[in-house]
Write an enzyme that holds these catalytic residues in place. Structure first.
Site, PDB file in Angstrom:
ATOM      1  N   LYS A 207       0.843  -1.205   0.000  1.00 46.60           N
ATOM      2  CA  LYS A 207       0.000   0.000   0.000  1.00 46.60           C
ATOM      3  C   LYS A 207       0.877   1.253   0.000  1.00 46.60           C
ATOM      4  CE  LYS A 207      -4.149   1.756   2.403  1.00 46.60           C
ATOM      5  NZ  LYS A 207      -5.020   1.589   3.589  1.00 46.60           N
TER       6      LYS A 207
ATOM      7  N   SER B 149     -10.054   2.153   2.626  1.00 42.35           N
ATOM      8  CA  SER B 149      -9.144   2.867   1.755  1.00 42.35           C
ATOM      9  C   SER B 149      -8.237   1.961   0.920  1.00 42.35           C
ATOM     10  CB  SER B 149      -8.258   3.782   2.595  1.00 42.35           C
ATOM     11  OG  SER B 149      -7.403   3.002   3.436  1.00 42.35           O
TER      12      SER B 149
ATOM     13  N   SER C 292     -10.095  -0.401   6.707  1.00 44.71           N
ATOM     14  CA  SER C 292      -9.478  -0.228   5.385  1.00 44.71           C
ATOM     15  C   SER C 292      -8.846  -1.478   4.786  1.00 44.71           C
ATOM     16  CB  SER C 292      -8.424   0.885   5.426  1.00 44.71           C
ATOM     17  OG  SER C 292      -9.056   2.144   5.448  1.00 44.71           O
TER      18      SER C 292
END
Lengths: 499, 501
Positions: free
Chosen positions: A79, A154, A178
């Site tokens: 990420k 997210s 997330s």
């Protein structure tokens, strides 16, 4: 191309037996990324050269007979809110466009130590603020199951990458869901470990007391192997747990739920949940009961305040964490019109560099911490946190693990909730309590909702430090479902015809 | 800049009561910074002792320096404070370019030490007990240098440079409770208090305690109220007053300024003020209200500090003696009169003289050199005595050379000049410059005979018993020897010669 459908554990075995090389796998992954990413937008940065060089290196070491870790040679996606030396790291924000960190996050360091080639950095809502990736400054990621829909957020970059075979495993971060929500809506497995199990050093902070890094994978065993690879105490993170939580890989080999007490959280079932979601969820419970698990109902009345508390604590911490983005030492610098003073440069940079949701939360958090309001807002929210911990402690006296659907609905349409922040916030009703309490949670795919043929996730929670329980129950349920379907979750996925 | 009108000091104190409060920042001399492994060194090339953490890079996290906590506890104990069983760090949020994260990691509602006290003796000999509200840990900010413009201040500068070497250096901030009743001695009390704090942290070995380097910095809060009024007056906070003399002057200035304003019916503005050493005045900084909103909240990246009782007791056992007790002991040990001793304390030379005596000098000689010649040179060069390039051991060596008769006072002063000029240790300078006293009686007698031959009438007088007449001969001999003779020995030889002949 065929390698890209393999799980990390399968690849690990094939690498160990020298059936394939890391370079072959990595090249196949990169080819698939080059094919799919322009459409799905899972990756913000693809690191072809770096990945291949790392793959070559691990192949050479293996050829020399060097002892390697289980995941050595298995490529991974990271990420974009984890710092990586020499690789652009933006956290999905324009304010960090072009920023090349001079240091590695501890988790990245561990990935490198495990000799896993890094394929690239995955898309995310700006600074992880969002549930759909629509707040990314670089455009949303798409859900491989239906390209009109969100892959969750997210961490929609990591979830869509894993679901579309652009990586077997990926790193996510979870502040209010997330990792788990994107996993639920993409048919993948996502785990938020116990707070402190994985070092946060190098994770661009959202809500420091809530953030936790964890694995995204296509099955429970892969997630377990990845959690084992990235967890452990770290002197650089004062909040990291000093002790090891044991082997998740071993826990994922469990094959029995006999006598396991599973608590259904009363407040997180029934009303407000999509019918197809509730149906799949119930079916999963029935399978567990049929295998000897016992269902008990538990109540966590304070969960009704979880979202309100979360949206005070997280923006409050974020407002402080994001103060450092001021153009002085790194990142974007915007010169204002007229005579420049430090304040004006900072203001112009933050005005242009931050997106609307980030600004909204900075304002909210600044307000919540203001003198005169602190007790009413931040102070009260912290008390809710204590209540939630107490509710969970009580629930865990009755049950070994707790369960609920991960999200009230399947993947929503891109744009559907973008104009209504509150509707977007409510999406995280089931995932937020785990972050407020610091306990571990896993989202596991339990099939497709009848009405829309989209993936449904069930979420298991365990007491702090008992992450292994999640892997034990997850591994069994996964097997029960695969036996029932006679195939794996991903085999339901539509073939992606994008170029 | 408009000049403030000041009320006559004595007149101000007839009408108003003074209340002061002091905040002293002490930079700890730990090897590394408060929250990262960067070196804590003064004077390195800018931005060389920095890392992602003290530069506030995205993703970086603080890790607490255990030694800094230990030193903070020691300071708390030395100030008779309670030590918190659990102390939290907090974030103090404000934007400033020298503050890398745009928040300072500090302590707010749970300081490491609180509720202490310290006895402070002012020059008149009166002793005040100053109550300590708290001592808390925090990190220093970077250092800004404003370039362009004439003043070196931010106003009018073309641009500013920032050095983050200092960012994250551990600080302990010591805050007093309001100090009442010092009357016209409030300025002296303020300076004496900071002197004691400096002495304590230096003796604890936890800080270099050099004010000129900013190791010890004082913010002085001053308010006045008409005598008999209960409500406190509006206070001003004069920032970063960096010498003891300035503290005294700044406090006095604020009393006089505020008294003048109140007497003419003008309200005092609650604000920070800056002290200007050159003009001997304070000037308005920024308005400050009690509601300055730093949005404090507990630092989520750190766990609370929880020093064990055993550890605290271990540290307590290592504490050096308290300044008041030490002073009493040293005065007795050295046999100084009250006047002599107070002069030493007020000249800030206690440590220097202590070290000089420890290096072998006699106490009076040490006192004489430091408060005399060395102080005179520092004064004439407008320097702090600690800035001079001379060590207590060098002063002790000079004193020893005089004591043993190898140097006269005059020669010794020349050696001192050589030491300050960096020519080496006293013995080397004596050798290099050929300054040793002529102790060869033959050479002295030769010179004496020459002078006596020129002045037969003096010889007569001495023989008649008018010994004081020898003075002229001694003077002439000393001159002939270019000062490198021991006058006492010359005198002995002159008399001996006169009586011989």
């Amino acid at each position: 191309m065929s390698f890209v459908n393999k799980s990390a554990s399968e690849l690990s075995a094939m690498l160990a037996s020298k059936e394939i090389s890391s370079v072959e796998i990595t090249q196949a992954q990169l080819d698939n990324i080059d094919r799919l990413n322009p459409k799905i937008n899972s990756y913000l940065t693809v690191t072809h050269e770096i990945a291949l060089a790392q793959a070559k290196e691990v192949d050479e070491l293996r050829a020399k007979g060097e002892k390697l870790s289980a995941l050595a040679g298995v490529p991974i996606a990271v990420k974009d809110n984890l710092t990586t030396i020499g690789i652009e790291t933006t956290a999905g924000s324009k304010i960090l466009k072009g920023w090349i960190p001079p240091y590695n996050a501890t988790v990245v360091q561990k990935i490198l130590a495990n000799r896993m080639p890094i394929l690239g950095k995955t898309n995310m809502d700006e600074f992880a603020m969002g549930s759909s990736t629509e707040n990314s400054a670089y455009g949303p990621s798409l859900n491989p199951w239906d390209l009109k829909r969100t892959p969750g957020g997210s961490g929609g970059g990591s979830s869509s990458a894993v679901a579309s075979m652009q990586a077997a495993i990926a790193i996510g971060s979870d502040t209010g869901g997330s990792i788990r929500f994107p996993a639920a809506v993409t048919g993948t497995v996502g785990v938020k470990p116990t707070y402190g199990a994985v070092s946060r050093y190098g994770l661009i902070a959202l809500g420091s007391s809530l953030d936790q890094i964890g694995p995204v994978a296509r099955n429970v065993m892969d997630a377990a192997m990845l959690q084992d690879a990235i967890s452990g105490p770290d002197a650089m993170d004062a909040t990291s747990l000093p002790e090891s939580l044991g082997s998740m890989t071993e826990a994922a080999k469990n094959d029995s739920v006999k006598g396991l007490k599973i608590g259904i959280i009363k407040e997180l079932t029934g009303e407000g949940f999509q019918a197809g979601v509730s149906e799949r969820f119930q079916e999963a419970l029935d399978l567990l009961v049929a295998s000897g698990a016992e269902i008990v109902e538990v109540s966590c009345p304070s969960f009704q305040y979880a979202i309100a508390a979360y949206y005070l604590i997280q923006p409050a911490e974020a407002s402080s964490n994001l103060a450092r983005f001021d153009s002085v030492r790194f990142g974007l610098r915007v010169m204002p019109e007229g005579a420049a003073t430090v304040e004006k440069v900072m203001a112009a940079t933050r005005e242009e560099g931050f997106g609307p949701e980030v600004k909204r939360r900075i304002i909210l958090g600044t307000y919540a911490l203001s003198s005169g309001y602190y007790d009413a807002y931040y102070g009260s929210a912290q008390k809710v946190r204590t209540l939630i911990q107490a509710d969970l402690a009580k629930a865990f006296e009755k049950a070994n693990v707790l369960v609920s659907p991960t999200a009230p609905t399947t993947a929503f349409l891109l744009g559907e909730k973008q104009e209504d922040p509150l509707a977007m916030y409510l999406n995280d009703i089931a995932t937020i309590p785990a972050n407020l309490a610091g306990v571990p949670g896993m989202s596991l795919p339990v099939g497709l909702a009848k009405e829309d043929n989209l993936p449904v996730g069930a979420q298991f929670l365990a007491p702090a430090r008992e992450d292994a329980r999640l892997y034990k129950v997850g591994a069994v349920l996964e097997k029960l479902l695969e036996n029932k379907w006679s195939k794996k979750m991903m085999d339901f996925a539509p073939e992606l015809r994008v170029n | 800049m408009a000049k403030d009108q000041l009320m006559d000091y004595q007149k101000a104190l007839e009408t108003y009561e003074v209340v002061i409060g002091l905040e002293v920042h002490v930079e700890l001399n730990t090897n590394t910074k408060m929250f990262c492994g960067c070196a804590n060194v003064f004077g390195d090339e800018p931005n060389t002792n920095v890392c992602p953490n003290c530069l506030g890079f995205p993703g970086a996290m603080p890790a607490v320096n255990g030694k800094a906590i230990e030193n903070s506890i020691k300071i708390g104990l030395a100030l008779d404070c309670e030590i918190a069983a659990t102390g939290r760090f907090a974030r103090k949020n404000y934007f400033y370019p020298d503050l890398a994260k745009n928040f300072q990691t500090s302590q707010y509602d749970e300081p490491i030490a609180f509720e202490g006290k310290i006895d402070i003796e002012v020059p008149s000999g009166k002793v005040f007990t100053v109550e300590i509200e708290r001592a808390h840990m925090e990190e220093d900010a970077g250092k800004l240098t404003h370039v362009g413009g004439s003043t070196g201040r931010i106003q009018g500068a073309e641009f500013s440079l920032v050095d983050f070497n200092r960012a994250g250096v551990p600080l302990v901030e010591i805050v007093t409770k309001p100090i009442y009743g010092a009357g016209d001695e409030a300025p002296e009390l303020a300076a004496a208090y900071v002197r004691s704090i400096r002495e304590i942290v230096k003796n604890l070995g936890v800080s270099d305690a050099r004010m000129e380097r900013g190791n010890v910095r004082c913010d002085a809060n001053v308010s006045i109220r008409p005598k008999g009024q209960e409500k406190l007056g509006t206070r001003t906070e004069t920032k970063n007053v960096n010498s003891l003399r300035s503290i005294e002057r700044a406090v006095k200035y604020e009393i006089q300024r505020q008294a003048q304003l109140l007497s003419q019916g003008t309200a005092i503005i609650q604000e920070t003020r800056h002290w200007h050493e050159d003009r001997g005045a304070t000037s308005s900084g920024r308005p400050k209200s009690d509601a300055d909103d730093y949005r404090y909240f507990p630092e989520p990246d750190l766990v609370p500090v929880q020093p064990s009782k055993e550890w605290i007791e271990q540290l307590r056992a290592t504490l050096p003696e308290k300044p008041a007790i030490r002073r009493k002991r040293l005065q007795e040990l050295w046999g100084f009169s009250d006047l002599e001793f107070r002069d030493v304390v007020n000249s800030d030379l206690l440590d220097e003289i202590d070290d000089t005596v420890k290096a072998g000098a006699k106490p009076q000689a040490a006192r004489k050199w430091w408060t005399g010649e060395v102080a005179r040179i520092a004064n004439s060069e407008d320097k702090d005595i600690t800035e001079l390039a001379i060590t207590p051991s060098q002063v002790a060596q000079i004193a020893e050379l005089v004591e043993s008769g190898k140097l006269t006072d005059r020669l010794a002063r020349e050696v001192l000049t050589g030491v300050l000029a960096g020519e080496g240790d006293p013995a080397e300078i004596v050798a290099k410059r050929g300054l040793e006293v002529v102790s060869d009686d033959g050479a002295l007698l030769e010179a004496i005979d020459k002078v006596l031959a020129e002045q037969p009438e003096v010889l007569e007088k001495i023989r008649e018993g008018k010994v004081q007449a020898a003075g002229a001969v001694i003077g002439a001999v000393m001159k002939a020897m270019a000062g490198s003779a021991d006058a006492a020995r010359v005198r002995e030889l002159v008399i001996q010669r006169a009586t011989e002949k």
